[in-house]
Design an enzyme around this catalytic site. Structure first.
Site, PDB file in Angstrom:
ATOM      1  N   HIS A 101       3.181  26.973 -12.434  1.00  0.00           N
ATOM      2  CA  HIS A 101       3.001  26.890 -10.978  1.00  0.00           C
ATOM      3  C   HIS A 101       3.314  25.475 -10.502  1.00  0.00           C
ATOM      4  CE1 HIS A 101       0.137  26.828  -7.315  1.00  0.00           C
ATOM      5  NE2 HIS A 101       1.306  27.318  -6.943  1.00  0.00           N
ATOM      6  N   HIS A 120      -5.393  25.871 -10.408  1.00  0.00           N
ATOM      7  CA  HIS A 120      -5.542  27.039  -9.533  1.00  0.00           C
ATOM      8  C   HIS A 120      -5.821  28.304 -10.323  1.00  0.00           C
ATOM      9  CE1 HIS A 120      -2.556  24.141  -7.789  1.00  0.00           C
ATOM     10  NE2 HIS A 120      -3.566  24.038  -6.947  1.00  0.00           N
TER      11      HIS A 120
HETATM   12  S1  FES Z   1      -0.817  24.395 -11.323  1.00  0.00           S
HETATM   13 FE1  FES Z   1      -1.552  25.997 -12.589  1.00  0.00          FE
HETATM   14  S2  FES Z   1      -2.138  27.529 -11.195  1.00  0.00           S
HETATM   15 FE2  FES Z   1      -1.407  25.934  -9.953  1.00  0.00          FE
END
Ligand code: FES
Length: 177
Positions: A101, A120
């Site tokens: 992500h 997150h």
């Molecule tokens: S950086 Fe891993 S879920 Fe957002």
């Protein structure tokens, strides 16, 4: 190892690369079980010893840099055979610790056995080639190709997928020796 076994291993690795979505990532990595090396579009992955089978305990993670200095990965003995697993029990896997992500750290959650991102809370399944089972991560974690020799030494020999933040897994930093 017999040639037919080596060829089977090669096929398994190629299917791992497919599962990990390497074609989509455009990283064009091929892994050759026969030569014990993996090739990327712009070079050859190093073969680096990362641990020994007898030092692994099911559920306990080992961290190591590969293929570049500072590019952390997580090595786990899952305690059961999985697709793409290395070692006699096919239970040893390794993944990039950089979440797909935004690149935060991913670590093993002992209770669930999943790989969870600290930022997150994306959840990846280490038993399914690092597949995302809870977002917002868009892609599977890059899976490392591993080889285990007759002494139980475990070597990282390639990466299936582009590591977060890199344009090229081999050229964007200092190679681990
Ligand atoms: S950086 Fe891993 S879920 Fe957002």
């Amino acid at each position: 190892m017999k040639e037919s076994e080596l060829q089977n291993e090669d096929v398994t690795r190629r299917s791992i690369l497919k599962t990990a979505g390497i074609a989509a990532a455009g990283a064009a990595v091929l892994i050759s079980g026969l030569k014990g090396k993996a090739r990327a579009s712009n070079g050859t992955y190093p073969q680096v010893k990362v641990s020994n089978i007898k030092d692994l305990k099911p559920g306990k993670a080992v961290k190591f840099d590969y293929p570049l200095v500072g590019r952390k990965n997580i090595l786990i003995d899952l305690g059961c055979a999985v697709e793409g697993g290395a070692g006699a029990n096919k239970s040893v896997v390794a993944y990039s610790s950089f979440c797909t992500h935004l690149g935060c750290g991913v670590d093993m959650d002992k209770e669930s056995g999943m790989l969870v991102c600290e930022c997150h809370q994306s959840v990846y399944d280490p038993k399914q080639s690092g597949k995302v089972v809870e977002g917002p991560a868009p892609n599977s974690l890059p899976m490392l190709a591993l080889e285990v020799d007759k002494n139980g030494d475990i070597y990282a020999v390639g990466v299936a997928g582009l590591i977060y933040g890199l344009r090229n897994n081999l050229l964007d930093g200092e190679e681990v020796k």
